[in-house]
Design a protein around this motif. Structure first.
Motif, PDB file in Angstrom:
ATOM      1  N   THR A   1     -38.610   9.219 -38.302  1.00 43.46           N
ATOM      2  CA  THR A   1     -37.854   8.081 -38.832  1.00 43.46           C
ATOM      3  C   THR A   1     -38.071   6.865 -37.956  1.00 43.46           C
ATOM      4  OG1 THR A   1     -35.894   8.755 -37.564  1.00 43.46           O
ATOM      5  CG2 THR A   1     -36.109   9.596 -39.815  1.00 43.46           C
ATOM      6  N   ALA A   2     -37.838   5.713 -38.540  1.00 41.43           N
ATOM      7  CA  ALA A   2     -37.971   4.443 -37.829  1.00 41.43           C
ATOM      8  C   ALA A   2     -36.904   3.491 -38.353  1.00 41.43           C
ATOM      9  CB  ALA A   2     -39.359   3.848 -38.013  1.00 41.43           C
ATOM     10  N   MET A   3     -36.418   2.636 -37.475  1.00 43.64           N
ATOM     11  CA  MET A   3     -35.418   1.634 -37.837  1.00 43.64           C
ATOM     12  C   MET A   3     -36.121   0.388 -38.363  1.00 43.64           C
ATOM     13  SD  MET A   3     -32.581   3.181 -37.219  1.00 43.64           S
ATOM     14  CE  MET A   3     -31.465   1.795 -37.384  1.00 43.64           C
ATOM     15  N   VAL A   4     -35.762  -0.010 -39.574  1.00 41.36           N
ATOM     16  CA  VAL A   4     -36.356  -1.181 -40.216  1.00 41.36           C
ATOM     17  C   VAL A   4     -35.268  -2.233 -40.382  1.00 41.36           C
ATOM     18  CG1 VAL A   4     -37.582  -2.039 -42.238  1.00 41.36           C
ATOM     19  CG2 VAL A   4     -38.019   0.284 -41.406  1.00 41.36           C
ATOM     20  N   ASP A   5     -35.567  -3.427 -39.920  1.00 43.11           N
ATOM     21  CA  ASP A   5     -34.578  -4.519 -40.004  1.00 43.11           C
ATOM     22  C   ASP A   5     -34.440  -5.003 -41.439  1.00 43.11           C
ATOM     23  OD1 ASP A   5     -34.298  -4.330 -37.280  1.00 43.11           O
ATOM     24  OD2 ASP A   5     -35.752  -5.931 -36.850  1.00 43.11           O
ATOM     25  N   GLN A   6     -33.226  -5.366 -41.783  1.00 42.50           N
ATOM     26  CA  GLN A   6     -32.940  -5.963 -43.079  1.00 42.50           C
ATOM     27  C   GLN A   6     -32.668  -7.452 -42.888  1.00 42.50           C
ATOM     28  OE1 GLN A   6     -29.653  -3.582 -44.551  1.00 42.50           O
ATOM     29  NE2 GLN A   6     -31.038  -2.351 -45.825  1.00 42.50           N
ATOM     30  N   LEU A   7     -33.347  -8.251 -43.654  1.00 38.29           N
ATOM     31  CA  LEU A   7     -33.248  -9.706 -43.522  1.00 38.29           C
ATOM     32  C   LEU A   7     -32.686 -10.308 -44.796  1.00 38.29           C
ATOM     33  CD1 LEU A   7     -36.767 -10.350 -41.910  1.00 38.29           C
ATOM     34  CD2 LEU A   7     -34.601  -9.880 -40.739  1.00 38.29           C
ATOM     35  N   ASP A   8     -32.011 -11.425 -44.620  1.00 39.27           N
ATOM     36  CA  ASP A   8     -31.510 -12.152 -45.784  1.00 39.27           C
ATOM     37  C   ASP A   8     -32.586 -13.101 -46.303  1.00 39.27           C
ATOM     38  OD1 ASP A   8     -31.564 -14.082 -43.876  1.00 39.27           O
ATOM     39  OD2 ASP A   8     -29.398 -14.416 -43.786  1.00 39.27           O
ATOM     40  N   LYS A   9     -32.211 -13.914 -47.287  1.00 36.37           N
ATOM     41  CA  LYS A   9     -33.191 -14.817 -47.883  1.00 36.37           C
ATOM     42  C   LYS A   9     -33.660 -15.896 -46.928  1.00 36.37           C
ATOM     43  CE  LYS A   9     -29.559 -17.722 -49.876  1.00 36.37           C
ATOM     44  NZ  LYS A   9     -29.042 -18.329 -51.132  1.00 36.37           N
ATOM     45  N   ASP A  10     -32.851 -16.176 -45.881  1.00 30.01           N
ATOM     46  CA  ASP A  10     -33.244 -17.168 -44.890  1.00 30.01           C
ATOM     47  C   ASP A  10     -34.017 -16.564 -43.714  1.00 30.01           C
ATOM     48  OD1 ASP A  10     -31.976 -19.113 -46.399  1.00 30.01           O
ATOM     49  OD2 ASP A  10     -30.040 -18.768 -45.397  1.00 30.01           O
TER      50      ASP A  10
ATOM     51  N   ASN B   1     -32.778 -14.183 -41.655  1.00 26.69           N
ATOM     52  CA  ASN B   1     -31.865 -13.750 -40.603  1.00 26.69           C
ATOM     53  C   ASN B   1     -31.598 -12.259 -40.728  1.00 26.69           C
ATOM     54  OD1 ASN B   1     -31.589 -16.446 -39.703  1.00 26.69           O
ATOM     55  ND2 ASN B   1     -30.041 -16.836 -41.304  1.00 26.69           N
ATOM     56  N   LYS B   2     -31.495 -11.586 -39.587  1.00 27.18           N
ATOM     57  CA  LYS B   2     -31.244 -10.159 -39.569  1.00 27.18           C
ATOM     58  C   LYS B   2     -29.796  -9.890 -39.924  1.00 27.18           C
ATOM     59  CE  LYS B   2     -31.417  -6.055 -36.610  1.00 27.18           C
ATOM     60  NZ  LYS B   2     -31.740  -5.526 -35.258  1.00 27.18           N
ATOM     61  N   ILE B   3     -29.602  -9.074 -40.921  1.00 28.96           N
ATOM     62  CA  ILE B   3     -28.252  -8.748 -41.354  1.00 28.96           C
ATOM     63  C   ILE B   3     -27.929  -7.274 -41.141  1.00 28.96           C
ATOM     64  CG2 ILE B   3     -28.179 -10.612 -43.037  1.00 28.96           C
ATOM     65  CD1 ILE B   3     -28.880  -8.598 -45.209  1.00 28.96           C
ATOM     66  N   GLY B   4     -28.901  -6.500 -40.678  1.00 29.71           N
ATOM     67  CA  GLY B   4     -28.670  -5.082 -40.434  1.00 29.71           C
ATOM     68  C   GLY B   4     -29.979  -4.341 -40.287  1.00 29.71           C
ATOM     69  N   SER B   5     -29.896  -3.020 -40.248  1.00 27.65           N
ATOM     70  CA  SER B   5     -31.080  -2.167 -40.115  1.00 27.65           C
ATOM     71  C   SER B   5     -30.825  -0.863 -40.858  1.00 27.65           C
ATOM     72  CB  SER B   5     -31.414  -1.895 -38.646  1.00 27.65           C
ATOM     73  OG  SER B   5     -30.317  -1.275 -37.992  1.00 27.65           O
ATOM     74  N   VAL B   6     -31.907  -0.242 -41.259  1.00 21.79           N
ATOM     75  CA  VAL B   6     -31.811   1.002 -42.001  1.00 21.79           C
ATOM     76  C   VAL B   6     -32.929   1.939 -41.551  1.00 21.79           C
ATOM     77  CG1 VAL B   6     -33.287   0.148 -43.873  1.00 21.79           C
ATOM     78  CG2 VAL B   6     -31.652   1.996 -44.321  1.00 21.79           C
ATOM     79  N   LYS B   7     -32.666   3.253 -41.594  1.00 18.90           N
ATOM     80  CA  LYS B   7     -33.659   4.249 -41.216  1.00 18.90           C
ATOM     81  C   LYS B   7     -34.543   4.570 -42.412  1.00 18.90           C
ATOM     82  CE  LYS B   7     -31.098   6.671 -37.583  1.00 18.90           C
ATOM     83  NZ  LYS B   7     -30.557   7.991 -37.160  1.00 18.90           N
ATOM     84  N   LYS B   8     -35.855   4.645 -42.147  1.00 20.89           N
ATOM     85  CA  LYS B   8     -36.814   5.014 -43.169  1.00 20.89           C
ATOM     86  C   LYS B   8     -37.749   6.087 -42.630  1.00 20.89           C
ATOM     87  CE  LYS B   8     -36.959   0.860 -46.032  1.00 20.89           C
ATOM     88  NZ  LYS B   8     -37.829  -0.169 -46.664  1.00 20.89           N
ATOM     89  N   LEU B   9     -38.200   6.934 -43.528  1.00 21.77           N
ATOM     90  CA  LEU B   9     -39.094   8.021 -43.152  1.00 21.77           C
ATOM     91  C   LEU B   9     -40.531   7.525 -43.073  1.00 21.77           C
ATOM     92  CD1 LEU B   9     -37.689  10.928 -45.366  1.00 21.77           C
ATOM     93  CD2 LEU B   9     -37.241  10.509 -42.933  1.00 21.77           C
ATOM     94  N   ASN B  10     -41.212   7.978 -42.038  1.00 23.23           N
ATOM     95  CA  ASN B  10     -42.636   7.676 -41.876  1.00 23.23           C
ATOM     96  C   ASN B  10     -43.444   8.942 -42.141  1.00 23.23           C
ATOM     97  OD1 ASN B  10     -42.271   4.987 -41.130  1.00 23.23           O
ATOM     98  ND2 ASN B  10     -42.004   5.514 -38.973  1.00 23.23           N
ATOM     99  N   ASP B  11     -44.377   8.863 -43.074  1.00 20.69           N
ATOM    100  CA  ASP B  11     -45.228  10.013 -43.356  1.00 20.69           C
ATOM    101  C   ASP B  11     -46.117  10.316 -42.152  1.00 20.69           C
ATOM    102  OD1 ASP B  11     -44.134  10.194 -45.858  1.00 20.69           O
ATOM    103  OD2 ASP B  11     -45.685   8.947 -46.788  1.00 20.69           O
ATOM    104  N   PHE B  12     -46.510  11.590 -42.045  1.00 19.76           N
ATOM    105  CA  PHE B  12     -47.353  11.993 -40.922  1.00 19.76           C
ATOM    106  C   PHE B  12     -48.758  11.430 -41.091  1.00 19.76           C
ATOM    107  CE2 PHE B  12     -50.525  14.997 -39.283  1.00 19.76           C
ATOM    108  CZ  PHE B  12     -50.227  14.918 -37.937  1.00 19.76           C
ATOM    109  N   SER B  13     -49.304  10.950 -39.985  1.00 16.57           N
ATOM    110  CA  SER B  13     -50.665  10.432 -39.955  1.00 16.57           C
ATOM    111  C   SER B  13     -51.439  11.130 -38.837  1.00 16.57           C
ATOM    112  CB  SER B  13     -50.667   8.922 -39.709  1.00 16.57           C
ATOM    113  OG  SER B  13     -51.986   8.451 -39.546  1.00 16.57           O
TER     114      SER B  13
END
Length: 355
Positions: free
Chosen positions: A161-170, A172-184
């Protein structure tokens, strides 16, 4: 006479007709070969030694090299199996083959990496992966080959997993969410081998045999910080040899021809560092040597101990010294010259006493 004359004229006509027919047939037979010969010239096959026929006889391959015949049908040759009664000085070691080392670049060749071949073997069912999680009842050390995994189960374990920042329309960082990374395959940083070193009394030689191979991945936290490396799974080396024997690693620049990955492992054409030696506590080197300098020094000490054992295995010590044996003439001369001379008797004052 008239009758005989008529019969003679009739025979002459018959002969003339026969000659005319033969001449007509001869003309026809001459015309046919002319037409057939012209047709056969266009359909005449090329000679057997022509380049076109030679190319047709060569089997189709990926890059025009005959490895499609030699390498793809290769099988690993059997290794001598010793009996338990002939094994002496049994030690188990674990070594790390790091891909960042230039000496191990052959394992990470673009297009034919070792991990891609192993994954293909696992997907086809030739190689069985085993769980490398330590601390369980069935697998306390993590390398006991007791918990088999399917290819799908292994891939699910390798997803991080990796933390991905969530940005607004401007922006600006409004939060973060975990996403799965496939194996490479790029996540593989090296390989850990488990091997046994023992002295075979039957053949009077020290053997080093690889038992298992574990691809190493970088262990990262959810924040992205790296905390170390760990085995992704354990693979039996005997099964891996079925894949290694078909991997061509020939390199003309290094004068390597008809060399497979199995040859690379059997000839130990890699650079590996000892990370663990069999001991009663099961400690790794990093468990009692904290700094990288101390770990390197301890690994060098174990390597020297193993090299000294291999070097001194045929070194004998004896108290018998070789001396030269004199011949008969020397003995006679020595017997005449080495006569024992008895000193004259003296009294207490030192004066010689007459006999």
């Amino acid at each position: 006479m008239l009758a005989s004359g008529l019969s003679l004229m009739a025979q002459t006509k018959k002969k003339a007709k026969t000659r005319a027919r033969k001449r007509t047939q001869t003309v026809k037979t001459v015309k046919k070969p002319v037409v057939d010969t012209t047709a056969n010239v266009a359909a005449t096959p090329l000679p057997a030694n022509n380049n076109i026929d030679t190319l047709k006889s060569v089997p189709d391959s990926d890059d025009g090299y005959l490895k499609s015949i030699v390498i793809t049908k290769a099988r690993p040759f059997p290794i001598f199996e010793p009996t338990a009664n002939n094994v002496k000085f049994y030690h188990r070691y674990k070594r790390d083959i790091m891909l960042k080392d230039p000496k191990n670049a052959k394992f990470n060749t673009p297009g034919s990496t070792l991990i891609e071949a192993l994954l293909k073997g696992m997907k086809e069912g030739v190689i069985t992966p085993y769980d490398a999680t330590p601390g369980t009842t069935a697998n306390p050390t993590g390398d006991a080959f007791t918990v088999p995994l399917t290819y799908t189960q292994l891939m699910s374990k390798l997803v991080d997993t990796a933390m991905v920042d969530q940005l607004d329309k401007d922006g600006n960082k409004i939060g973060s969410v975990k996403k799965l990374n496939d194996f490479s395959p790029d996540k593989i940083v090296g390989y850990r081998i488990k091997e046994d070193v023992y002295y075979d009394k039957q053949r009077s030689k020290v053997e080093t045999r690889i038992i298992g191979i574990a691809p190493l991945i970088t262990l990262k936290l959810s924040s992205g910080d790296t905390v170390g490396i760990q085995p992704s799974c354990w693979l039996k080396y005997k099964q891996c040899r079925l894949v290694f024997a078909k991997m061509d690693v020939s390199d003309a620049d290094r004068n390597l021809y008809d060399v497979s990955m199995d040859d690379m492992f059997l000839q130990r054409q890699f650079n590996a560092v000892i990370v663990e030696e069999s001991n009663a506590k099961g400690d790794r080197i990093k468990d009692y040597a904290k700094t990288p300098e101390e770990q390197a020094a301890e690994a060098a000490r174990i390597e020297k101990k193993l090299a000294d054992y291999k070097r001194n295995i045929w070194k004998y010590q004896t108290n018998i010294t070789a001396t030269s044996v004199p011949d008969s003439k020397t003995k006679k001369q020595k017997s005449k010259s080495d006569k024992v001379v008895t000193p004259p008797a003296t009294d207490s004052t030192g004066t010689q006493v007459k006999p």
